[in-house]
Scaffold this motif. Sequence first.
Motif, PDB file in Angstrom:
ATOM      1  N   ARG A  77       0.835  -1.205   0.000  1.00  0.00           N
ATOM      2  CA  ARG A  77       0.000   0.000   0.000  1.00  0.00           C
ATOM      3  C   ARG A  77       0.872   1.259   0.000  1.00  0.00           C
ATOM      4  N   PRO A  78       1.403   1.636  -1.155  1.00  0.00           N
ATOM      5  CA  PRO A  78       2.202   2.869  -1.209  1.00  0.00           C
ATOM      6  C   PRO A  78       1.318   4.085  -0.963  1.00  0.00           C
ATOM      7  N   SER A  79       1.889   5.126  -0.363  1.00  0.00           N
ATOM      8  CA  SER A  79       1.101   6.333  -0.092  1.00  0.00           C
ATOM      9  C   SER A  79       1.987   7.559  -0.186  1.00  0.00           C
ATOM     10  N   ILE A  80       1.334   8.704  -0.396  1.00  0.00           N
ATOM     11  CA  ILE A  80       2.025   9.982  -0.417  1.00  0.00           C
ATOM     12  C   ILE A  80       1.315  10.907   0.570  1.00  0.00           C
ATOM     13  N   HIS A  81       2.097  11.616   1.361  1.00  0.00           N
ATOM     14  CA  HIS A  81       1.566  12.508   2.386  1.00  0.00           C
ATOM     15  C   HIS A  81       2.031  13.927   2.078  1.00  0.00           C
ATOM     16  N   TYR A  82       1.115  14.868   2.190  1.00  0.00           N
ATOM     17  CA  TYR A  82       1.401  16.271   1.917  1.00  0.00           C
ATOM     18  C   TYR A  82       0.952  17.097   3.112  1.00  0.00           C
ATOM     19  N   LYS A  83       1.894  17.811   3.705  1.00  0.00           N
ATOM     20  CA  LYS A  83       1.624  18.619   4.901  1.00  0.00           C
ATOM     21  C   LYS A  83       0.975  17.779   5.997  1.00  0.00           C
ATOM     22  N   GLY A  84       1.424  16.525   6.125  1.00  0.00           N
ATOM     23  CA  GLY A  84       0.962  15.654   7.190  1.00  0.00           C
ATOM     24  C   GLY A  84      -0.294  14.855   6.907  1.00  0.00           C
ATOM     25  N   GLN A  85      -0.951  15.104   5.762  1.00  0.00           N
ATOM     26  CA  GLN A  85      -2.171  14.370   5.447  1.00  0.00           C
ATOM     27  C   GLN A  85      -1.960  13.506   4.207  1.00  0.00           C
ATOM     28  N   GLU A  86      -2.523  12.304   4.248  1.00  0.00           N
ATOM     29  CA  GLU A  86      -2.367  11.392   3.116  1.00  0.00           C
ATOM     30  C   GLU A  86      -3.192  11.874   1.927  1.00  0.00           C
ATOM     31  N   LEU A  87      -2.545  11.893   0.771  1.00  0.00           N
ATOM     32  CA  LEU A  87      -3.239  12.223  -0.470  1.00  0.00           C
ATOM     33  C   LEU A  87      -3.726  10.935  -1.092  1.00  0.00           C
ATOM     34  N   GLU A  88      -4.967  10.941  -1.537  1.00  0.00           N
ATOM     35  CA  GLU A  88      -5.540   9.740  -2.131  1.00  0.00           C
ATOM     36  C   GLU A  88      -6.087  10.051  -3.515  1.00  0.00           C
ATOM     37  N   ALA A  89      -6.467   9.019  -4.183  1.00  0.00           N
ATOM     38  CA  ALA A  89      -7.153   9.108  -5.478  1.00  0.00           C
ATOM     39  C   ALA A  89      -6.245   9.526  -6.630  1.00  0.00           C
ATOM     40  N   PHE A  90      -4.937   9.343  -6.520  1.00  0.00           N
ATOM     41  CA  PHE A  90      -4.064   9.561  -7.669  1.00  0.00           C
ATOM     42  C   PHE A  90      -3.974   8.274  -8.460  1.00  0.00           C
ATOM     43  N   ASP A  91      -4.097   8.390  -9.763  1.00  0.00           N
ATOM     44  CA  ASP A  91      -3.898   7.245 -10.639  1.00  0.00           C
ATOM     45  C   ASP A  91      -2.436   7.125 -11.050  1.00  0.00           C
ATOM     46  N   ALA A  92      -1.723   8.258 -11.031  1.00  0.00           N
ATOM     47  CA  ALA A  92      -0.311   8.275 -11.409  1.00  0.00           C
ATOM     48  C   ALA A  92       0.389   9.430 -10.707  1.00  0.00           C
ATOM     49  N   ILE A  93       1.658   9.232 -10.412  1.00  0.00           N
ATOM     50  CA  ILE A  93       2.510  10.292  -9.856  1.00  0.00           C
ATOM     51  C   ILE A  93       3.687  10.480 -10.813  1.00  0.00           C
ATOM     52  N   VAL A  94       3.925  11.725 -11.233  1.00  0.00           N
ATOM     53  CA  VAL A  94       5.028  12.024 -12.135  1.00  0.00           C
ATOM     54  C   VAL A  94       6.058  12.848 -11.372  1.00  0.00           C
ATOM     55  N   PRO A  95       7.255  12.309 -11.125  1.00  0.00           N
ATOM     56  CA  PRO A  95       8.272  13.083 -10.425  1.00  0.00           C
ATOM     57  C   PRO A  95       9.005  14.036 -11.365  1.00  0.00           C
ATOM     58  N   ARG A  96       9.102  15.283 -10.976  1.00  0.00           N
ATOM     59  CA  ARG A  96       9.863  16.302 -11.702  1.00  0.00           C
ATOM     60  C   ARG A  96      10.840  16.897 -10.711  1.00  0.00           C
ATOM     61  N   ILE A  97      11.787  16.097 -10.289  1.00  0.00           N
ATOM     62  CA  ILE A  97      12.717  16.483  -9.238  1.00  0.00           C
ATOM     63  C   ILE A  97      14.087  16.703  -9.844  1.00  0.00           C
ATOM     64  N   ALA A  98      14.572  17.924  -9.744  1.00  0.00           N
ATOM     65  CA  ALA A  98      15.877  18.279 -10.302  1.00  0.00           C
ATOM     66  C   ALA A  98      16.988  17.952  -9.321  1.00  0.00           C
ATOM     67  N   PRO A  99      18.137  17.499  -9.809  1.00  0.00           N
ATOM     68  CA  PRO A  99      19.261  17.241  -8.910  1.00  0.00           C
ATOM     69  C   PRO A  99      19.856  18.558  -8.425  1.00  0.00           C
ATOM     70  N   ARG A 100      20.166  18.636  -7.169  1.00  0.00           N
ATOM     71  CA  ARG A 100      20.778  19.854  -6.589  1.00  0.00           C
ATOM     72  C   ARG A 100      21.810  19.465  -5.583  1.00  0.00           C
TER      73      ARG A 100
END
Length: 68
Positions: A45-68
């Motif tokens: 059961r993978p999950s993503i949390h934003y500001k302490g609350q679990e986000l639900e109902a995503f069908d896909a997550i696209v990472p746009r994370i730049a290396p720094r």
Amino acid sequence: MHIGILSRNRNLYSTRRLIEAAETRGHTVRVVDTLRCYMNIASHRPSIHYKGQELEAFDAIVPRIAPR
């Protein structure tokens, strides 16, 4: 389809283009700031949390994370 984009800034060109392309095809998009979220990557059961609350109902997550 409900798509989440992990990005620091929704105004970056690449992020804007992803949003435009998805919305043109009828998808809904939410940009999630990578510094304000964390993910629990588990096989059962993978999950993503934003500001302490679990986000639900995503069908896909696209990472746009730049290396720094």
